[in-house]
Scaffold this active site. Sequence first.
Site, short mmCIF file in Angstrom:
data_model
loop_
_atom_site.label_atom_id
_atom_site.label_comp_id
_atom_site.label_asym_id
_atom_site.label_seq_id
_atom_site.Cartn_x
_atom_site.Cartn_y
_atom_site.Cartn_z
N GLU A 104 39.95 10.35 65.74
CA GLU A 104 41.57 10.66 65.86
C GLU A 104 42.08 11.62 65.50
O GLU A 104 42.38 12.51 64.09
CB GLU A 104 41.86 9.48 64.50
CG GLU A 104 41.62 8.52 64.51
CD GLU A 104 41.99 7.60 65.82
OE1 GLU A 104 43.23 7.92 66.32
OE2 GLU A 104 41.26 6.14 66.60
N GLU A 110 48.26 5.95 59.11
CA GLU A 110 47.66 5.91 59.80
C GLU A 110 46.22 4.93 60.50
O GLU A 110 45.67 4.89 61.36
CB GLU A 110 46.68 7.60 60.45
CG GLU A 110 46.55 8.05 61.36
CD GLU A 110 47.29 8.44 62.54
OE1 GLU A 110 46.76 7.62 63.94
OE2 GLU A 110 48.45 8.36 62.71
N GLU A 155 44.19 -0.57 66.16
CA GLU A 155 43.62 -0.30 68.02
C GLU A 155 42.59 -0.22 68.49
O GLU A 155 42.15 -0.85 69.63
CB GLU A 155 44.48 1.49 68.24
CG GLU A 155 45.67 2.29 68.02
CD GLU A 155 45.61 3.14 68.54
OE1 GLU A 155 44.73 4.08 68.07
OE2 GLU A 155 47.39 3.73 68.22
#
Length: 119
Positions: free
Chosen positions: A27, A68, A75
Amino acid sequence: MRNQPKYHLFKNARYALSGLIAALKQEMSFRIEVFLFIILSIAFWMLPLPLSQRAILQFSLFLPLIVELLNSAIERVVDLAMPDIHPLAKEAKDMGAAAVMLSLFATLCLWLYVALKQI
């Protein structure tokens, strides 16, 4: 019955570290936020602020990192459950991104408040 192994402190800590490592490797936004976390953590400890304000600023830097990580988890679950494009999958991902944006905004507001209070 839950599909979960028996609780072990050290195994669970390894799972958490594994998640952090995966986020750091995969990420880019998490890497950027970790970089900013480190830079801002160093910077504000050099400022002449009361300990209470330093603690608030330090803890505020954790908020975007936590959100996050949660967004990345959302996701991945959405991608696993719905590999094709679907309006609900897009909305779930967009809502996660909105949560990250709001956490960054909240952190920025705290930092501005403390900075303006010093002027």
